[in-house]
Design a protein around this motif. Structure first.
Motif, mmCIF file in Angstrom:
data_model
loop_
_atom_site.group_PDB
_atom_site.id
_atom_site.type_symbol
_atom_site.label_atom_id
_atom_site.label_comp_id
_atom_site.label_asym_id
_atom_site.label_seq_id
_atom_site.Cartn_x
_atom_site.Cartn_y
_atom_site.Cartn_z
ATOM 1 N N LYS A 145 2.598 -10.495 -1.994
ATOM 2 C CA LYS A 145 2.570 -10.019 -3.375
ATOM 3 C C LYS A 145 1.862 -8.666 -3.472
ATOM 4 O O LYS A 145 2.324 -7.755 -4.157
ATOM 5 N N ARG A 146 0.737 -8.529 -2.747
ATOM 6 C CA ARG A 146 -0.009 -7.272 -2.751
ATOM 7 C C ARG A 146 0.829 -6.141 -2.158
ATOM 8 O O ARG A 146 0.881 -5.029 -2.691
ATOM 9 N N ASP A 147 1.548 -6.415 -1.055
ATOM 10 C CA ASP A 147 2.405 -5.401 -0.433
ATOM 11 C C ASP A 147 3.548 -5.011 -1.358
ATOM 12 O O ASP A 147 3.903 -3.825 -1.456
ATOM 13 N N ALA A 148 4.130 -5.985 -2.051
ATOM 14 C CA ALA A 148 5.228 -5.692 -2.982
ATOM 15 C C ALA A 148 4.728 -4.825 -4.142
ATOM 16 O O ALA A 148 5.405 -3.861 -4.533
ATOM 17 N N ASN A 149 3.573 -5.153 -4.681
ATOM 18 C CA ASN A 149 3.016 -4.349 -5.777
ATOM 19 C C ASN A 149 2.702 -2.931 -5.317
ATOM 20 O O ASN A 149 2.906 -1.961 -6.059
ATOM 21 N N ARG A 150 2.207 -2.800 -4.092
ATOM 22 C CA ARG A 150 1.918 -1.477 -3.538
ATOM 23 C C ARG A 150 3.199 -0.662 -3.399
ATOM 24 O O ARG A 150 3.231 0.534 -3.724
ATOM 25 N N GLU A 151 4.275 -1.298 -2.936
ATOM 26 C CA GLU A 151 5.562 -0.599 -2.779
ATOM 27 C C GLU A 151 6.141 -0.202 -4.138
ATOM 28 O O GLU A 151 6.710 0.882 -4.287
ATOM 29 N N ILE A 152 5.979 -1.067 -5.132
ATOM 30 C CA ILE A 152 6.443 -0.745 -6.492
ATOM 31 C C ILE A 152 5.689 0.472 -7.027
ATOM 32 O O ILE A 152 6.276 1.369 -7.626
ATOM 33 N N ALA A 153 4.381 0.500 -6.809
ATOM 34 C CA ALA A 153 3.574 1.630 -7.276
ATOM 35 C C ALA A 153 3.994 2.921 -6.586
ATOM 36 O O ALA A 153 4.060 3.985 -7.221
ATOM 37 N N ALA A 162 7.020 3.604 -5.332
ATOM 38 C CA ALA A 162 8.337 3.975 -5.860
ATOM 39 C C ALA A 162 8.212 4.570 -7.257
ATOM 40 O O ALA A 162 8.888 5.549 -7.584
ATOM 41 N N HIS A 163 7.323 4.001 -8.063
ATOM 42 C CA HIS A 163 7.104 4.518 -9.414
ATOM 43 C C HIS A 163 6.515 5.934 -9.352
ATOM 44 O O HIS A 163 6.937 6.821 -10.112
ATOM 45 N N LYS A 191 7.518 11.872 -9.894
ATOM 46 C CA LYS A 191 7.503 13.218 -9.305
ATOM 47 C C LYS A 191 8.907 13.742 -9.088
ATOM 48 O O LYS A 191 9.084 14.923 -8.712
ATOM 49 N N GLY A 192 9.924 12.927 -9.310
ATOM 50 C CA GLY A 192 11.315 13.348 -9.173
ATOM 51 C C GLY A 192 11.797 13.404 -7.738
ATOM 52 O O GLY A 192 12.736 14.086 -7.404
#
Length: 158
Positions: free
Chosen positions: A139-147, A149-150, A155-156
């Motif tokens: 879950k922590r790794d998924a949240n980190r990856e989402i952050a 990507a966001h 930044k485009g």
């Protein structure tokens, strides 16, 4: 003499949040002797193996390691003695009920000075199984990856 203000962390149990599911936290005072406080002011303590236990209607902290005070004499304290936690009676009764009824444990999370007094943050916790730990890591790794990507999208850079 000037009274201390604010909060200064002495020791924290970082592994506790990994090994235990924290349900509730409490702030407790702790009954210490003089050389223990002097040793703590030097920032020396370890909460690694520490745990709290109910004994005769009181809550005691076991296995807390406070090293001997360097400048102490024969009056120095025992390094791993059990120490009494100071809580309100209603909090003690609530903790006694929770630990007996559902098999929860009392784990110290951190020890700190608050306005000149030593306080211990204890947690009512339930032990995690290996699969719970793996789920938390995923879950922590998924949240980190989402952050990440966001951030890239903002930044485009996609």
């Amino acid at each position: 003499m000037v009274k201390e203000r604010g909060q200064k962390v002495i020791a924290s149990n970082r592994k506790a949040r990994h090994d235990w599911a924290i349900l509730d936290t409490y702030e407790a005072g702790i009954q210490l002797v003089g050389t223990e406080v002097k040793s703590l002011r030097m920032g020396r303590a370890s909460l690694v193996d520490a745990f709290a236990q109910v004994d005769d209607g009181e809550i005691w902290l076991h296995a807390l390691h406070i090293p001997e005070y360097v400048a102490g004499t024969w009056t120095n304290h025992e390094v791993r003695r059990k120490r009494k936690l100071l809580l309100h009676k209603a909090e003690i009764e609530r903790l006694i009920g929770k630990t007996k009824e559902s098999g929860l444990s009392l784990i110290p999370l951190q020890m700190y000075f608050k306005d000149g007094y030593v306080k211990v943050e204890i947690a009512l916790a339930k032990g995690k199984k290996a699969y719970d730990k793996r789920q938390d890591i995923a879950k922590r790794d998924a949240n980190r990856e989402i952050a990440r990507a966001h951030g890239r999208a903002l930044k485009g850079r996609y």
